[in-house]
Design a protein around this motif. Structure first.
Motif, PDB file in Angstrom:
ATOM      1  N   GLY A 240     -24.193   0.049  25.666  1.00 21.84           N
ATOM      2  CA  GLY A 240     -24.157  -1.019  26.670  1.00 21.84           C
ATOM      3  C   GLY A 240     -22.786  -1.533  27.022  1.00 21.84           C
ATOM      4  N   SER A 241     -21.727  -0.884  26.542  1.00 23.85           N
ATOM      5  CA  SER A 241     -20.384  -1.384  26.841  1.00 23.85           C
ATOM      6  C   SER A 241     -19.844  -0.870  28.163  1.00 23.85           C
ATOM      7  CB  SER A 241     -19.413  -1.009  25.705  1.00 23.85           C
ATOM      8  OG  SER A 241     -19.321   0.399  25.580  1.00 23.85           O
ATOM      9  N   SER A 242     -20.577   0.033  28.813  1.00 17.09           N
ATOM     10  CA  SER A 242     -20.133   0.541  30.120  1.00 17.09           C
ATOM     11  C   SER A 242     -21.320   1.169  30.848  1.00 17.09           C
ATOM     12  CB  SER A 242     -19.021   1.595  29.955  1.00 17.09           C
ATOM     13  OG  SER A 242     -19.513   2.748  29.276  1.00 17.09           O
ATOM     14  N   GLY A 243     -21.112   1.512  32.108  1.00 21.72           N
ATOM     15  CA  GLY A 243     -22.099   2.263  32.875  1.00 21.72           C
ATOM     16  C   GLY A 243     -23.428   1.564  33.061  1.00 21.72           C
ATOM     17  N   ILE A 244     -24.509   2.350  33.005  1.00 21.09           N
ATOM     18  CA  ILE A 244     -25.858   1.831  33.220  1.00 21.09           C
ATOM     19  C   ILE A 244     -26.208   0.786  32.168  1.00 21.09           C
ATOM     20  CG2 ILE A 244     -28.308   2.444  33.230  1.00 21.09           C
ATOM     21  CD1 ILE A 244     -27.513   5.175  34.369  1.00 21.09           C
TER      22      ILE A 244
ATOM     23  N   THR B 186     -28.380  -8.071  23.116  1.00 19.48           N
ATOM     24  CA  THR B 186     -27.589  -7.465  22.047  1.00 19.48           C
ATOM     25  C   THR B 186     -27.114  -6.097  22.514  1.00 19.48           C
ATOM     26  OG1 THR B 186     -28.794  -8.584  20.268  1.00 19.48           O
ATOM     27  CG2 THR B 186     -27.616  -6.566  19.683  1.00 19.48           C
ATOM     28  N   VAL B 187     -25.815  -5.860  22.418  1.00 18.68           N
ATOM     29  CA  VAL B 187     -25.230  -4.590  22.852  1.00 18.68           C
ATOM     30  C   VAL B 187     -24.716  -3.833  21.627  1.00 18.68           C
ATOM     31  CG1 VAL B 187     -23.441  -3.470  24.232  1.00 18.68           C
ATOM     32  CG2 VAL B 187     -24.573  -5.534  25.097  1.00 18.68           C
TER      33      VAL B 187
ATOM     34  N   CYS C 171     -16.795  -6.250  27.302  1.00 19.13           N
ATOM     35  CA  CYS C 171     -18.151  -6.239  27.843  1.00 19.13           C
ATOM     36  C   CYS C 171     -18.827  -7.594  27.633  1.00 19.13           C
ATOM     37  CB  CYS C 171     -18.944  -5.130  27.162  1.00 19.13           C
ATOM     38  SG  CYS C 171     -20.688  -5.093  27.561  1.00 19.13           S
ATOM     39  N   LYS C 172     -18.665  -8.166  26.451  1.00 19.91           N
ATOM     40  CA  LYS C 172     -19.273  -9.457  26.123  1.00 19.91           C
ATOM     41  C   LYS C 172     -18.784 -10.540  27.080  1.00 19.91           C
ATOM     42  CE  LYS C 172     -19.440 -12.839  22.329  1.00 19.91           C
ATOM     43  NZ  LYS C 172     -20.887 -13.097  22.279  1.00 19.91           N
TER      44      LYS C 172
END
Length: 336
Positions: free
Chosen positions: A45-49, A65-66, A77-78
């Motif tokens: 979840g830190s990039s893209g979709i 939650t990533v 990202c957060k």
């Protein structure tokens, strides 16, 4: 004697047939999942979709939650996700640095801590993954293994860590991000296609196991999406793959994430993007779970036509590959 059927009578028979199927079918259409003040866990979840999905989740009021490997990217990202909070005073955005493909104990502990702090997991998005685009002979065995480890086994490990909590509550959604390359074989994607096809078999089998617990699975088949991973993939991508992929276009991650989110909340098993996506989903639906009678009717009604259309696509792909091979031969670049 020629038998002539009145079109209105034929339509009435068809409608009656559908009604009979609907009444006597054992299909269960899941209720729409309420995500406001819920909890969404996302891998990759830190990039893209994945990041676009996280932003969409907090916009809808969920805690997020990533899980990702890169600590620096997780920090950035957060900060970006927190700009979109629906409830700034109460919503939580948690991040954990973990390799979902290598360290199951750390992964399971991260999931446990996330649930203790942000509440029960309502939706898990398995979006960690990457692609390698090379001709088969240029793809190392280690690259095949790495693709399976991250794209497939990473999703299996994260699901194993989250699912017991969902079964205990008898509620939840499991989402797997496959690819249109998980629906048909594409030149240059022998390793990538295999890893994404594997997700389908896993998702179909698992749906049978978890349906009695009111847990529903969504299997997403996004087309090419403008993400950092896609840009990296393009570095080694063969010309044949480039030309074949152009037929589906390039989509933005926000658009793709929103479509997946809506399908997951509705509990749809197959999630697709665009007309090409619908054609591929209907053509390859096979014995996949059906959670909507309307979706099933569409598949039955369109499969024959879409199969005919597929002949033209396949013919076009064959011509692209043949032309590229002739060009390689003429310039002396073909593998000896």
């Amino acid at each position: 004697m020629q038998l002539i059927v009145d079109p209105i009578v034929a339509l009435a028979i068809f409608v009656a047939f559908i009604l009979v199927i609907y009444v006597f079918s054992p299909l269960i259409t899941p209720r729409t999942l309420k995500i406001d003040r819920g909890h969404v866990i996302i891998t990759g979840g830190s990039s893209g979709i994945g990041k676009a999905f996280a932003i969409e989740a907090v916009k809808r009021g969920a805690n997020v939650t990533v899980l990702a490997r890169n600590k620096e990217r997780l920090k950035q990202c957060k900060v970006e996700i927190e700009k979109h909070l629906k409830y700034p005073d109460t919503q939580k955005v948690l991040t954990f640095s973990v390799d979902v493909a290598k360290d199951y104990d750390t992964l399971a502990q991260a999931v446990k801590e996330a649930i203790e702090e942000a509440g029960p997991c309502d939706l898990l998005l398995n979006s960690a993954g990457f692609a390698i685009a090379k001709a088969f002979e240029d793809t190392d065995l280690e690259e095949f293994k790495r693709l399976l480890d991250i794209n497939y086994l990473g999703a299996v490990a994260t699901t194993k860590a989250v699912l017991p909590y969902m079964k205990e509550r008898k509620q939840g959604r499991l989402v797997f991000v496959s690819s249109q390359a998980g629906q048909l074989g594409v030149y240059g994607y022998t390793g990538y296609c295999a890893s994404k096809f594997a997700l389908r078999g896993f998702a179909e089998a698992l749906q049978m196991e978890v349906k009695p617990y009111n847990v529903y699975i969504t299997l997403s088949f996004p087309p090419d999406t403008d993400t950092p991973g896609f840009q990296t993939e393009n570095i080694s991508k063969p010309r044949e793959t480039h030309l074949i992929s152009e037929s589906s276009g390039l989509f933005q991650p926000e658009y793709v994430a929103n479509a997946i989110f809506n399908d997951a909340l509705l509990g749809r098993f197959l999630s697709y993007i665009g007309v090409d996506g619908m054609m591929l989903a209907n053509l390859t639906c096979g014995f996949s779970p059906v959670t909507s009678m309307m979706e099933g009717v569409k598949q039955v009604a369109s499969m024959g036509l879409f199969r005919v259309i597929s002949f033209f696509y396949l013919g076009s792909f064959d011509r692209i590959i043949k032309k590229c091979m002739e060009e390689k031969n003429s310039t002396g670049t073909e593998r000896q």
